[in-house]
Design a protein around this motif. Structure first.
Motif, mmCIF file in Angstrom:
data_model
loop_
_atom_site.group_PDB
_atom_site.id
_atom_site.type_symbol
_atom_site.label_atom_id
_atom_site.label_comp_id
_atom_site.label_asym_id
_atom_site.label_seq_id
_atom_site.Cartn_x
_atom_site.Cartn_y
_atom_site.Cartn_z
ATOM 1 N N ALA A 190 -29.189 9.593 -12.674
ATOM 2 C CA ALA A 190 -29.740 10.954 -12.643
ATOM 3 C C ALA A 190 -28.624 11.986 -12.703
ATOM 4 C CB ALA A 190 -30.580 11.152 -11.377
ATOM 5 N N LEU A 191 -27.568 11.774 -11.929
ATOM 6 C CA LEU A 191 -26.457 12.728 -11.938
ATOM 7 C C LEU A 191 -25.755 12.735 -13.293
ATOM 8 C CD1 LEU A 191 -24.828 12.391 -8.411
ATOM 9 C CD2 LEU A 191 -26.785 13.743 -9.149
ATOM 10 N N GLU A 192 -25.579 11.564 -13.882
ATOM 11 C CA GLU A 192 -24.939 11.503 -15.197
ATOM 12 C C GLU A 192 -25.772 12.257 -16.232
ATOM 13 O OE1 GLU A 192 -23.142 8.328 -18.442
ATOM 14 O OE2 GLU A 192 -24.064 7.548 -16.615
ATOM 15 N N ALA A 193 -27.084 12.078 -16.199
ATOM 16 C CA ALA A 193 -27.963 12.769 -17.142
ATOM 17 C C ALA A 193 -27.907 14.279 -16.921
ATOM 18 C CB ALA A 193 -29.399 12.259 -16.999
ATOM 19 N N LEU A 194 -28.005 14.711 -15.675
ATOM 20 C CA LEU A 194 -27.988 16.141 -15.381
ATOM 21 C C LEU A 194 -26.690 16.810 -15.816
ATOM 22 C CD1 LEU A 194 -29.643 16.161 -11.858
ATOM 23 C CD2 LEU A 194 -30.520 17.308 -13.900
ATOM 24 N N TYR A 195 -25.575 16.216 -15.456
ATOM 25 C CA TYR A 195 -24.292 16.815 -15.815
ATOM 26 C C TYR A 195 -24.041 16.756 -17.323
ATOM 27 C CZ TYR A 195 -22.751 17.746 -11.065
ATOM 28 O OH TYR A 195 -22.625 18.260 -9.790
ATOM 29 N N SER A 196 -24.396 15.653 -17.967
ATOM 30 C CA SER A 196 -24.183 15.532 -19.414
ATOM 31 C C SER A 196 -24.949 16.605 -20.174
ATOM 32 C CB SER A 196 -24.609 14.147 -19.896
ATOM 33 O OG SER A 196 -23.779 13.156 -19.338
ATOM 34 N N VAL A 197 -26.199 16.788 -19.824
ATOM 35 C CA VAL A 197 -27.019 17.787 -20.507
ATOM 36 C C VAL A 197 -26.574 19.201 -20.130
ATOM 37 C CG1 VAL A 197 -29.361 18.705 -20.746
ATOM 38 C CG2 VAL A 197 -28.969 16.230 -20.799
ATOM 39 N N SER A 198 -26.281 19.433 -18.868
ATOM 40 C CA SER A 198 -25.861 20.771 -18.429
ATOM 41 C C SER A 198 -24.587 21.215 -19.141
ATOM 42 C CB SER A 198 -25.658 20.800 -16.915
ATOM 43 O OG SER A 198 -26.892 20.658 -16.261
ATOM 44 N N TYR A 199 -23.629 20.318 -19.288
ATOM 45 C CA TYR A 199 -22.393 20.691 -19.977
ATOM 46 C C TYR A 199 -22.602 20.820 -21.483
ATOM 47 C CZ TYR A 199 -19.430 21.001 -15.945
ATOM 48 O OH TYR A 199 -18.867 21.424 -14.764
ATOM 49 N N ALA A 200 -23.463 20.005 -22.073
ATOM 50 C CA ALA A 200 -23.759 20.149 -23.503
ATOM 51 C C ALA A 200 -24.401 21.514 -23.764
ATOM 52 C CB ALA A 200 -24.671 19.020 -23.972
ATOM 53 N N VAL A 201 -25.313 21.929 -22.904
ATOM 54 C CA VAL A 201 -25.979 23.229 -23.034
ATOM 55 C C VAL A 201 -24.973 24.360 -22.828
ATOM 56 C CG1 VAL A 201 -27.715 24.748 -22.000
ATOM 57 C CG2 VAL A 201 -28.263 22.342 -22.425
ATOM 58 N N LYS A 202 -24.122 24.210 -21.829
ATOM 59 C CA LYS A 202 -23.111 25.233 -21.549
ATOM 60 C C LYS A 202 -22.182 25.447 -22.741
ATOM 61 C CE LYS A 202 -18.661 25.861 -19.426
ATOM 62 N NZ LYS A 202 -18.548 27.250 -19.558
ATOM 63 N N PHE A 203 -21.672 24.357 -23.339
ATOM 64 C CA PHE A 203 -20.730 24.484 -24.450
ATOM 65 C C PHE A 203 -21.411 25.037 -25.697
ATOM 66 C CE2 PHE A 203 -18.249 21.268 -21.943
ATOM 67 C CZ PHE A 203 -17.285 22.175 -21.528
ATOM 68 N N ALA A 204 -22.679 24.691 -25.909
ATOM 69 C CA ALA A 204 -23.417 25.264 -27.038
ATOM 70 C C ALA A 204 -23.607 26.764 -26.823
ATOM 71 C CB ALA A 204 -24.763 24.563 -27.204
ATOM 72 N N SER A 205 -23.900 27.162 -25.600
ATOM 73 C CA SER A 205 -24.067 28.580 -25.292
ATOM 74 C C SER A 205 -22.743 29.320 -25.461
ATOM 75 C CB SER A 205 -24.607 28.746 -23.866
ATOM 76 O OG SER A 205 -24.808 30.103 -23.555
ATOM 77 N N ARG A 206 -21.669 28.712 -25.007
ATOM 78 C CA ARG A 206 -20.351 29.331 -25.160
ATOM 79 C C ARG A 206 -19.999 29.491 -26.644
ATOM 80 N NH1 ARG A 206 -15.051 26.674 -22.632
ATOM 81 N NH2 ARG A 206 -15.292 25.268 -24.388
ATOM 82 N N HIS A 207 -20.325 28.471 -27.435
ATOM 83 C CA HIS A 207 -20.058 28.532 -28.873
ATOM 84 C C HIS A 207 -20.826 29.678 -29.540
ATOM 85 C CE1 HIS A 207 -18.906 27.084 -32.806
ATOM 86 N NE2 HIS A 207 -20.178 27.109 -33.175
ATOM 87 N N SER A 208 -21.999 29.985 -29.002
ATOM 88 C CA SER A 208 -22.796 31.089 -29.573
ATOM 89 C C SER A 208 -22.445 32.439 -28.944
ATOM 90 C CB SER A 208 -24.293 30.802 -29.432
ATOM 91 O OG SER A 208 -24.662 30.813 -28.073
ATOM 92 N N GLY A 209 -21.411 32.461 -28.064
ATOM 93 C CA GLY A 209 -20.919 33.724 -27.539
ATOM 94 C C GLY A 209 -21.335 34.076 -26.133
ATOM 95 N N ARG A 210 -22.010 33.179 -25.438
ATOM 96 C CA ARG A 210 -22.461 33.477 -24.081
ATOM 97 C C ARG A 210 -22.031 32.357 -23.147
ATOM 98 N NH1 ARG A 210 -28.341 36.143 -22.840
ATOM 99 N NH2 ARG A 210 -27.619 37.281 -21.024
ATOM 100 N N ASP A 211 -20.890 32.518 -22.504
ATOM 101 C CA ASP A 211 -20.341 31.485 -21.627
ATOM 102 C C ASP A 211 -20.841 31.694 -20.197
ATOM 103 O OD1 ASP A 211 -18.926 29.249 -20.920
ATOM 104 O OD2 ASP A 211 -16.968 30.227 -20.928
ATOM 105 N N TYR A 212 -20.852 30.632 -19.428
ATOM 106 C CA TYR A 212 -21.239 30.681 -18.015
ATOM 107 C C TYR A 212 -20.667 29.459 -17.309
ATOM 108 C CZ TYR A 212 -24.870 27.286 -19.289
ATOM 109 O OH TYR A 212 -25.539 26.182 -19.750
ATOM 110 N N VAL A 213 -20.717 29.469 -16.003
ATOM 111 C CA VAL A 213 -20.287 28.337 -15.191
ATOM 112 C C VAL A 213 -21.506 27.462 -14.922
ATOM 113 C CG1 VAL A 213 -19.348 27.667 -12.935
ATOM 114 C CG2 VAL A 213 -18.452 29.683 -14.118
ATOM 115 N N VAL A 214 -21.376 26.170 -15.136
ATOM 116 C CA VAL A 214 -22.475 25.251 -14.828
ATOM 117 C C VAL A 214 -22.806 25.370 -13.350
ATOM 118 C CG1 VAL A 214 -23.132 22.808 -14.661
ATOM 119 C CG2 VAL A 214 -21.972 23.651 -16.703
ATOM 120 N N GLY A 215 -24.087 25.465 -13.047
ATOM 121 C CA GLY A 215 -24.539 25.651 -11.669
ATOM 122 C C GLY A 215 -24.263 24.445 -10.788
ATOM 123 N N PRO A 216 -24.416 24.613 -9.490
ATOM 124 C CA PRO A 216 -24.161 23.516 -8.546
ATOM 125 C C PRO A 216 -25.288 22.488 -8.564
ATOM 126 C CG PRO A 216 -25.032 25.393 -7.374
ATOM 127 C CD PRO A 216 -24.832 25.841 -8.813
#
Length: 157
Positions: free
Chosen positions: A17-43
């Protein structure tokens, strides 16, 4: 978020569960950053419950049921999360089929734990070897506030 049951220190489903959550959260974060909107992955956040609330007092972690989650910014769409799941699936990340995007609204809640090196109530991670929640403490604190136990506990890591 993902649901499961068992000792978070030993259950393979918890690690997946943790691997799935972190993998998807970071994939979403990097895609958002690539489109110009960066953020810190939540806790990492968790909802913990048990059919018998005293399983927490007794430290019977095998009986714990959990919902683990990582909050996403409000501008992230379901489609962006699906794209993140697809990227994680390409890397053969386990547990993705159980992942869901959901808005959590628990209403008025409280969280109380017992820190292992203190006699003061505090938020304590239930997986870190903390002393189990002391018998009677939960009932006393909730009764003073006119709150009834509904069988779940929340820890924010």
């Amino acid at each position: 978020m993902l649901d499961g049951q068992g000792n978070p220190g030993t259950a393979p489903a918890y690690a997946a569960a943790l691997e799935a959550l972190y993998s998807v959260s970071y994939a979403v974060k990097f895609a958002s950053r690539h489109s110009g909107r960066d953020y810190v992955v939540g806790p990492l956040e968790g909802l913990w419950t048990a059919d018998d609330p005293d399983a927490f007092t007794r430290g019977e972690k095998e009986d714990w049921k959990w919902t683990m989650m990582i909050p996403q910014p409000g501008w992230i769409s379901a489609g962006e999360v699906q794209d993140g799941i697809a990227k994680a699936a390409a890397r053969h990340v386990p547990g993705l089929d159980l992942l869901r995007l959901e808005t959590l609204d628990d209403g008025l809640s409280t969280s109380v734990g017992w820190h292992r090196k203190s006699s003061k109530p505090s938020c304590a991670n239930p997986c870190d070897g903390s002393e189990p929640f002391r018998a009677g403490t939960r009932e006393l604190l909730l009764a003073r506030r006119g709150i009834h136990w509904l069988g779940s506990a929340v820890w924010l890591n």
